[in-house]
Write a protein that holds these residues in place. Sequence first.
Motif, short mmCIF file in Angstrom:
data_model
loop_
_atom_site.label_atom_id
_atom_site.label_comp_id
_atom_site.label_asym_id
_atom_site.label_seq_id
_atom_site.Cartn_x
_atom_site.Cartn_y
_atom_site.Cartn_z
N LEU A 3 0.83 -1.21 0.00
CA LEU A 3 0.00 0.00 0.00
C LEU A 3 0.87 1.26 0.00
O LEU A 3 0.53 2.26 -0.65
CB LEU A 3 -0.94 0.00 1.21
N THR A 4 1.97 1.22 0.73
CA THR A 4 2.89 2.36 0.73
C THR A 4 3.47 2.59 -0.66
O THR A 4 3.59 3.73 -1.12
CB THR A 4 4.04 2.11 1.74
N SER A 5 3.82 1.49 -1.33
CA SER A 5 4.36 1.60 -2.69
C SER A 5 3.34 2.23 -3.63
O SER A 5 3.68 3.10 -4.44
CB SER A 5 4.76 0.22 -3.21
N LEU A 6 2.08 1.80 -3.54
CA LEU A 6 1.03 2.36 -4.39
C LEU A 6 0.86 3.85 -4.11
O LEU A 6 0.69 4.67 -5.03
CB LEU A 6 -0.28 1.62 -4.17
N ALA A 7 0.88 4.21 -2.82
CA ALA A 7 0.74 5.62 -2.46
C ALA A 7 1.88 6.46 -3.05
O ALA A 7 1.65 7.55 -3.60
CB ALA A 7 0.71 5.77 -0.93
N LEU A 8 3.11 5.94 -2.96
CA LEU A 8 4.26 6.66 -3.52
C LEU A 8 4.16 6.78 -5.04
O LEU A 8 4.46 7.84 -5.62
CB LEU A 8 5.56 5.94 -3.14
N ILE A 9 3.73 5.70 -5.69
CA ILE A 9 3.58 5.72 -7.15
C ILE A 9 2.61 6.82 -7.57
O ILE A 9 2.90 7.61 -8.48
CB ILE A 9 3.10 4.34 -7.66
N LEU A 33 10.22 9.03 -14.87
CA LEU A 33 11.21 9.46 -13.88
C LEU A 33 10.84 8.99 -12.48
O LEU A 33 11.71 8.64 -11.68
CB LEU A 33 11.35 10.98 -13.92
N THR A 34 9.53 8.98 -12.19
CA THR A 34 9.07 8.48 -10.88
C THR A 34 9.48 7.03 -10.69
O THR A 34 9.99 6.64 -9.63
CB THR A 34 7.54 8.60 -10.78
N GLY A 35 9.27 6.22 -11.73
CA GLY A 35 9.65 4.81 -11.64
C GLY A 35 11.13 4.62 -11.45
O GLY A 35 11.58 3.80 -10.63
N MET A 36 11.92 5.39 -12.20
CA MET A 36 13.39 5.28 -12.07
C MET A 36 13.85 5.72 -10.69
O MET A 36 14.76 5.13 -10.11
CB MET A 36 14.07 6.11 -13.15
N LEU A 37 13.20 6.76 -10.15
CA LEU A 37 13.57 7.29 -8.84
C LEU A 37 13.21 6.32 -7.72
O LEU A 37 14.01 6.05 -6.81
CB LEU A 37 12.87 8.64 -8.62
N LEU A 38 11.99 5.78 -7.77
CA LEU A 38 11.51 4.91 -6.69
C LEU A 38 11.97 3.46 -6.86
O LEU A 38 11.90 2.68 -5.91
CB LEU A 38 9.97 4.93 -6.64
N PRO A 40 14.20 -0.14 -8.00
CA PRO A 40 15.31 -0.86 -7.34
C PRO A 40 16.70 -0.36 -7.72
O PRO A 40 17.67 -0.68 -7.03
CB PRO A 40 15.10 -2.31 -7.78
N TYR A 41 16.81 0.43 -8.81
CA TYR A 41 18.13 0.88 -9.24
C TYR A 41 18.46 2.28 -8.74
O TYR A 41 19.51 2.83 -9.08
CB TYR A 41 18.21 0.84 -10.77
N ALA A 42 17.55 2.86 -7.91
CA ALA A 42 17.81 4.19 -7.33
C ALA A 42 17.49 4.14 -5.83
O ALA A 42 18.27 3.58 -5.07
CB ALA A 42 16.99 5.26 -8.05
N LEU A 43 16.36 4.72 -5.41
CA LEU A 43 16.04 4.78 -3.98
C LEU A 43 15.51 3.46 -3.43
O LEU A 43 15.47 3.26 -2.21
CB LEU A 43 15.00 5.89 -3.74
N ASN A 44 15.04 2.58 -4.31
CA ASN A 44 14.55 1.26 -3.90
C ASN A 44 13.44 1.36 -2.85
O ASN A 44 13.49 0.70 -1.81
CB ASN A 44 15.71 0.39 -3.38
N LEU A 45 12.43 2.17 -3.13
CA LEU A 45 11.33 2.38 -2.18
C LEU A 45 10.09 1.57 -2.52
O LEU A 45 9.09 1.65 -1.80
CB LEU A 45 10.96 3.88 -2.15
N LEU A 46 10.13 0.80 -3.60
CA LEU A 46 8.96 0.02 -3.98
C LEU A 46 9.04 -1.39 -3.40
O LEU A 46 10.11 -2.02 -3.40
CB LEU A 46 8.86 -0.07 -5.51
N ASP A 47 7.91 -1.86 -2.90
CA ASP A 47 7.82 -3.20 -2.35
C ASP A 47 8.17 -4.22 -3.44
O ASP A 47 7.66 -4.12 -4.56
CB ASP A 47 6.39 -3.43 -1.85
#
Length: 401
Positions: A3-9, A33-38, A40-47
């Motif tokens: 759910l956190t990942s969806l909210a960030l997306i 850019l949002t996908g690249m930022l969030l 696994p190859y950048a901030l890695n914030l997605l579940d």
Amino acid sequence: MLLTSLALIFLVGLLLSSMMKKLKLPDLLGMLLTGMLLGPYALNLLDPNILLISPDLRTMALVIILLRAGLSLDLESLKKVGRPALLMCFIPATLELIGILLFAPLIFHISFLEAALLGTVLAAVSPAVIVPRMVKLIEEGYGINKSIPQLIMASASVDDIFVIVLFTSFTALADGGHFNGLSFLSIPISIVTGIIIGIILGIALTVYFKSLHLRDSIKVIILLSISFLLVGLEDHLEAFIPFSGLIAIMSLGALLYHGHGPLAQRLSLKLSKLWIAAQLLLFVLVGATVDLSYALKAILPSLILIVIALIFRASGVWISLLGTPLNPKERLFCILAYMPKATVQAAIGGIPLSMGLACGPIVLTVSVVAILVTAPLGAFCIDSAYNKLLSCNNKEAKPFH
């Protein structure tokens, strides 16, 4: 957490998209850019779980796009397009593939088979970029006197199927298998079976919706459910008969438009609201697949090959439109609209690498660069040029010859 990942997306995607719009750039660029930022190859914030189901979420978004395309596709107008629609399905992709076969071995020092594999990944256009913009043109009345949006929408979908079938054949050959010439027969068969099943379902749903009073929201749920089943049916029928679920979805929508135009327009409006969320998921998750380290390693040779490929594709579009009543400005628009690449490259660009093929890193790198360059550039060209290159009227379409 999922759910956190969806909210960030959604939140970061909306924020960066609005920033791109203020800079007069396509909102699509903000989503990538949002996908690249969030990712696994950048901030890695997605579940990791959302990345595991990413292909299914992207397919869901594509279903919404193609269903909306079908509900906006006037079959009578498409009939008037005739021969150019058929040529646009195959000639631009074929010429682009030939261009890559000629130049990729020189640029990347790879074999002709590896170049063919790279070409089949690169040669597909993106319905996710093209279709919503063609639907918008139909709604605003641009180019409809010569059925230009319908031509581009229908051709782009078949273009993808053609390229994916070629990719499957070349992948099997590169993996040590044997080239199966019969696989080429699956292209027309999958298109025909998809159209037939789509027509049958379209007629059945038209009768059903006319005979029963249901809320439009319920009808949208029914349409989406049947469309998802068609995508699943494609996998189950693969061993028995070639079948394209995506073509069936477009045919289903087109038959609904033909049988009950006012209802199709209302359902298309409902789907356009769903598309707001679906496109965020689609392009953010496409961006999350982008490995920037790969992209930076070979960005210059990749750009050179992409430019060459687009020149060959543009030639294919121009050839396909010879003998039509389109003027030079309208043909230029068709070339620009047939440029964007994103979804197919994101879906299959990493497969050669996962198979351990030597050309895997190159295929993935070129795919990534193609997404980053052509998707926003193509969207920008369509958005900024359509009102300059196309006429806006609702007169009877001039037939093609």
